[in-house]
Write an enzyme that holds these catalytic residues in place. Structure first.
Site, PDB file in Angstrom:
ATOM      1  N   LEU A 519      -5.612   7.108  -2.768  1.00  0.00           N
ATOM      2  CA  LEU A 519      -6.462   6.046  -2.232  1.00  0.00           C
ATOM      3  C   LEU A 519      -6.519   6.055  -0.714  1.00  0.00           C
ATOM      4  O   LEU A 519      -7.502   5.633  -0.115  1.00  0.00           O
ATOM      5  CB  LEU A 519      -5.951   4.673  -2.706  1.00  0.00           C
ATOM      6  CG  LEU A 519      -5.995   4.412  -4.212  1.00  0.00           C
ATOM      7  CD1 LEU A 519      -5.382   3.065  -4.525  1.00  0.00           C
ATOM      8  CD2 LEU A 519      -7.423   4.490  -4.732  1.00  0.00           C
ATOM      9  N   GLY A 520      -5.464   6.513  -0.088  1.00  0.00           N
ATOM     10  CA  GLY A 520      -5.426   6.543   1.375  1.00  0.00           C
ATOM     11  C   GLY A 520      -4.052   6.952   1.846  1.00  0.00           C
ATOM     12  O   GLY A 520      -3.097   7.039   1.077  1.00  0.00           O
ATOM     13  N   ARG A 521      -3.953   7.205   3.129  1.00  0.00           N
ATOM     14  CA  ARG A 521      -2.676   7.584   3.711  1.00  0.00           C
ATOM     15  C   ARG A 521      -2.602   7.089   5.145  1.00  0.00           C
ATOM     16  O   ARG A 521      -3.600   6.867   5.803  1.00  0.00           O
ATOM     17  CB  ARG A 521      -2.437   9.089   3.647  1.00  0.00           C
ATOM     18  CG  ARG A 521      -3.461   9.936   4.385  1.00  0.00           C
ATOM     19  CD  ARG A 521      -3.077  11.414   4.330  1.00  0.00           C
ATOM     20  NE  ARG A 521      -2.954  11.919   2.976  1.00  0.00           N
ATOM     21  CZ  ARG A 521      -1.978  12.731   2.592  1.00  0.00           C
ATOM     22  NH1 ARG A 521      -1.062  13.116   3.453  1.00  0.00           N
ATOM     23  NH2 ARG A 521      -1.928  13.164   1.338  1.00  0.00           N
ATOM     24  N   GLY A 522      -1.374   6.863   5.588  1.00  0.00           N
ATOM     25  CA  GLY A 522      -1.153   6.395   6.947  1.00  0.00           C
ATOM     26  C   GLY A 522       0.241   6.762   7.397  1.00  0.00           C
ATOM     27  O   GLY A 522       0.946   7.554   6.752  1.00  0.00           O
ATOM     28  N   SER A 524       2.918   5.109   7.271  1.00  0.00           N
ATOM     29  CA  SER A 524       4.012   4.637   6.429  1.00  0.00           C
ATOM     30  C   SER A 524       4.066   5.335   5.081  1.00  0.00           C
ATOM     31  O   SER A 524       4.995   5.110   4.311  1.00  0.00           O
ATOM     32  CB  SER A 524       3.896   3.125   6.214  1.00  0.00           C
ATOM     33  OG  SER A 524       2.678   2.827   5.575  1.00  0.00           O
ATOM     34  N   GLY A 525       3.061   6.138   4.748  1.00  0.00           N
ATOM     35  CA  GLY A 525       3.098   6.834   3.477  1.00  0.00           C
ATOM     36  C   GLY A 525       1.721   7.005   2.857  1.00  0.00           C
ATOM     37  O   GLY A 525       0.697   6.639   3.435  1.00  0.00           O
ATOM     38  N   LYS A 541       2.501   3.072  -3.423  1.00  0.00           N
ATOM     39  CA  LYS A 541       2.702   3.694  -2.110  1.00  0.00           C
ATOM     40  C   LYS A 541       4.000   4.472  -2.099  1.00  0.00           C
ATOM     41  O   LYS A 541       5.071   3.930  -2.361  1.00  0.00           O
ATOM     42  CB  LYS A 541       2.736   2.627  -1.012  1.00  0.00           C
ATOM     43  CG  LYS A 541       2.957   3.222   0.380  1.00  0.00           C
ATOM     44  CD  LYS A 541       2.710   2.214   1.488  1.00  0.00           C
ATOM     45  CE  LYS A 541       3.756   1.153   1.518  1.00  0.00           C
ATOM     46  NZ  LYS A 541       3.567   0.227   2.655  1.00  0.00           N
ATOM     47  N   ASP A 634       0.353  -3.457  13.336  1.00  0.00           N
ATOM     48  CA  ASP A 634      -0.663  -2.417  13.121  1.00  0.00           C
ATOM     49  C   ASP A 634      -1.906  -3.030  12.466  1.00  0.00           C
ATOM     50  O   ASP A 634      -2.341  -2.592  11.398  1.00  0.00           O
ATOM     51  CB  ASP A 634      -0.093  -1.293  12.257  1.00  0.00           C
ATOM     52  CG  ASP A 634      -0.957  -0.023  12.322  1.00  0.00           C
ATOM     53  OD1 ASP A 634      -1.808   0.063  13.240  1.00  0.00           O
ATOM     54  OD2 ASP A 634      -0.788   0.857  11.463  1.00  0.00           O
TER      55      ASP A 634
END
Length: 794
Positions: A519-522, A524-525, A541, A634
């Site tokens: 679904l997504g990444r950043g 933090s994981g 996550k 953030d």
């Protein structure tokens, strides 16, 4: 002794004989098929597969009234947990329950054929009615889908796994021997808090949680959008306003119920299998006289030593069999306008109905205030300086030895009345004295003394057993478990284990199909989509290197475990196995805000306003309402998710170090955030506070107005880094009416969320962003140039 033994054996044999006789003449079934019926004379019942519950016609002894009900099969008194027609009993002859063949509706008819009750669903594919092992009566279709269930229409009892929602309430019975609706209710009030309230045609009064304290002092929160409460199979009662309570015999394998009793108290009962009797294992109010309305208007609740109701001197019961009806004056109220006197009742007070409240007042001045024709009496509290409460009604009085004051009852001077003898005695009374005082005064509890004594004995033994078990478990834990994990980590686990589910890695790997759909990444994981075994869609996550150890991982656990707000993403559970650390969140349908700002699918102005307002509420909750002071650090569109109704939910909070409210000088050492949304404090090495979130929020709102990702404007030269933001601020100031443009946070004269009204330019209903032409009428402080309420510039 021998005679007693023989008598016991005889009674036991007689009970078995009667039970076998009853069983031989009754018929039970597991399901009532469509088109079939049960008559009140037929002695036919629907039973659950494990025989824990029975459903059918229930009659009070010596009464011709019947109810279609569900009760515990193995309890001695066949305790009823649900009734279809609690306020409209049917005749014990000729009444019938059936599932109509035409539309599948379950219908209860009286002897004359009139419909007394029916299910509110008309489904052509209803096949049968069944009683589940949970005590839930359901209508099913041939595929086994539930089309209607009794759990959706509770009466006075909540069973394990039955959910109390914001649309439902539990209502007590009016009196012993009747299922008619009373005046006490358990429900989620307008403040989203699970509450007990006395609600009669004449008055309403909240009494739990304690109305003398605010929501947070009571350990609750009104940031509670879901409004759910449930009693689980272990005896844990939880609600989404952060309330929780445990039955004293907490554990599996015990039949329990949560009931709001006719005295207005909320209790958890546990069934003793060997005797079929119930024992109280938790109750909301330890002092029953704190229940508002328990003795009605003009009544007084006293401890003698068990709770009893009496009438205020000069008053008498309206209905000798019902304290809900309260008491009425024995005199004409018009006499209170002439010669009056005041009768003092020490250590007594009445809830509410204050005409006036006067602190630092003398007793004589308070008495003079009560000569008003609307006054029925006054309370004078004597701690420190005197406090005067003038009463317009004498609603539900209560006497307590620790109450530091007296009530003065206003009566006609000509009325001959004396104080009840209970007010002359000491706080300790023997049973004979109690009977002498309260002759002819019905008790609020009609419980046989012998049963009550056994209940106390069972409660005492259960408490001792629980304490013993606790010591054994603690001793085993200290002797045989490893203590390599820091104490703070263990504290966090103990807290979170009562509120969240702990998943294993294999379970989440299966739910995410081996972490296939990202679904997504950043920083933090990485987040993956998954479906749990109970068909809940979740976001899983996989935590990255942002956590350097278990200490930091559990920091997020303990934080998120206390947080619940409609504008924050809810966490359902976690996994910690070896190097695998995963968090399980609710799945939010419309993805993140950036997907709706920087492409053709741009949000309309009303949607943008709603997102801005909801995000501000979520941040305000993190900054001001949480038990811990949570700084997000953030705030950006990627961390603002949108649900199916495009309401915002802030994600990824709790990953930064927490700052205590009482430690304003604390700092966050590691830089966290995204370039373009980071406040100047990061670069200037200043203490990091909640202001960094306000800065990031301001940038997000600018992006929502402009429709362009401002972070892309940031240049490498540090001296020129703020030029794009300054340019945008100058353009907006020139093209928008400043007093109607808001950028978040409190500011002089501006309010968050007002729509921008153009003088010229694109249509305001367009889904595309716009900047208006023209200049404001005068240069005013509009939120772009001056310092905000937090002392920083936007």
């Amino acid at each position: 002794m021998r005679n007693l033994t023989l008598k016991f054996l005889y009674l036991h044999f007689l009970a078995i004989t009667l039970y076998l006789f009853h069983s031989a003449n009754s018929k039970s079934m597991l399901r009532l098929k469509r088109g079939a019926s049960i008559s009140v004379e037929g002695n036919t019942f629907i039973t659950s597969p494990d025989d824990s519950f029975t459903c059918g016609f229930y009659a009070m002894p010596g009464s011709k009234a019947c109810w279609f009900a569900i009760w515990f099969t193995n309890s001695t008194d066949k305790t009823v947990v649900w009734t279809a027609n609690r306020d409209r009993p049917v005749n014990s002859q000729g009444s019938r329950i059936s599932i109509q063949g035409a539309d599948g509706t379950m219908v209860l008819t009286d002897v004359d054929g009139n419909i007394i009750w029916q299910t509110d669903t008309r489904k052509s594919d209803v096949s049968a009615a069944e009683l589940l092992n949970t005590g839930n009566l359901v209508l099913k279709n041939p595929r086994g889908d539930i089309l209607w269930q009794s759990f959706e229409v509770p009466t006075d009892t909540l069973l394990p796994s039955q959910i109390l929602t914001k649309e439902k309430r539990l209502t007590s019975s009016a009196r012993k021997g009747s299922f008619a609706s009373g005046y006490f209710n358990l429900y989620f009030g307008s403040d989203n808090v699970l509450s007990l309230i006395y609600d009669s045609p004449d008055t309403s009064s909240l009494y739990w949680p304690n109305p003398d304290y605010d929501v947070y002092t009571s350990g609750r929160t009104n940031y509670n959008g879901s409004r759910l409460a449930v009693l689980d199979d272990t005896g844990l009662l939880r609600s989404s306003d952060h309330f929780h309570a445990n039955a004293s015999d907490k554990g599996f394998g015990i039949k329990r119920r949560l009931t709001i009793d006719q005295d207005g108290n909320l209790r958890i009962y546990s069934l003793i299998n060997s005797t079929g009797l119930w024992v109280i294992t938790w109750q909301a109010l330890s002092q029953p006289c704190q229940v508002h309305g328990v003795c009605g208007t003009n009544g007084i609740c006293v401890y003698a030593p068990t709770p009893k109701c009496i009438c205020t001197p000069g008053y008498e019961m309206n209905d000798p069999s019902d304290w809900n009806a309260g008491c009425k004056p024995t005199f004409n109220n018009s006499l209170l306008n002439s010669q009056v006197k005041f009768l003092e009742l020490s250590q007594t007070d009445y809830f509410g109905s204050d005409l006036y409240y006067k602190p630092n007042f003398t007793l004589e001045a308070c008495r003079e205030l009560c000569r008003n024709s609307l006054c029925k009496g006054f309370t004078y509290r004597t701690w420190g300086n005197g406090h005067c409460y003038v009463k317009s009604d004498l609603f539900n009085g209560h006497m307590s030895p620790d109450y530091p004051g007296s009530v003065y009852i206003k009566l006609p001077r000509s009325l001959q009345v004396s104080k009840p003898s209970i007010f002359h005695g000491t706080s300790t009374m023997c049973e004979s004295r109690e009977a002498e005082i309260l002759v002819g005064s019905p008790s609020m509890y009609d419980i046989p003394r012998r049963t009550a004594r056994w209940g106390y004995i069972y409660s005492f033994c259960g408490a001792l057993g629980a304490i013993e078990l606790l010591f054994v478990v603690l001793g085993w834990w200290f002797l045989f478990t490893k203590h390599g994990v820091p104490a703070s980590v263990e504290d966090g686990y103990r807290m979170i284990s009562n509120q969240f589910r702990r998943f294993n890695y294999a379970e989440l790997k299966k739910a995410t199909n081996n972490f296939r759909e990202e679904l997504g990444r950043g920083g933090s994981g990485v987040v993956y989509k998954g479906v749990l075994a109970d068909d809940r869609v979740v976001a899983v996550k996989r935590v990255g290197d942002v956590f350097q150890g278990q200490e930091e991982f559990w920091a997020e656990m303990t934080t998120v475990g206390k947080i619940n707000h409609i504008n924050l993403v809810r966490m359902w559970g976690f996994c910690s196995e070896g190097r695998h650390r995963l968090l399980v969140y609710e799945y939010v349908d419309n993805m993140s805000l950036d997907k709706h700002l920087f492409d053709l699918n741009f949000l309309g102005w009303k949607q943008r306003f709603s997102v801005a307002l909801g995000t501000a509420k979520g941040l305000a909750y993190l900054h001001h309402e949480c038990l811990e002071w949570v700084i997000h650090c953030d705030v950006k569109p990627e961390n603002i998710l949108l649900d199916v109704e495009f309401q915002p939910k802030i994600a990824d909070f709790g990953l930064a170090k927490l700052s205590r409210r009482d430690n304003p000088g604390s700092e966050i050492s590691r830089i966290r955030g995204t370039k373009g949304y980071m406040a100047p404090e990061w670069a200037l090495n200043r203490p990091i506070t909640a202001k960094v979130d306000v800065y990031g929020y301001g940038v997000v709102v600018l992006e929502m107005i402009k429709g362009v990702k401002l972070a892309n404007w940031v240049v490498d030269d540090a001296e020129d880094q703020e030029i794009p933001l300054k340019n945008l601020c100058r353009q907006v100031k020139e093209k928008v009416e400043c007093r109607k443009l808001v950028l978040g946070g409190e500011h002089s004269g501006s309010k968050i969320g007002r729509e921008v009204q153009p003088k010229t330019g694109r249509n305001i209903d367009s889904n595309k962003p716009f900047l208006c032409r023209g200049r404001p009428k005068q240069a005013t402080n509009n939120g772009f140039s001056g310092p905000n309420s937090h002392g920083m510039r936007r």
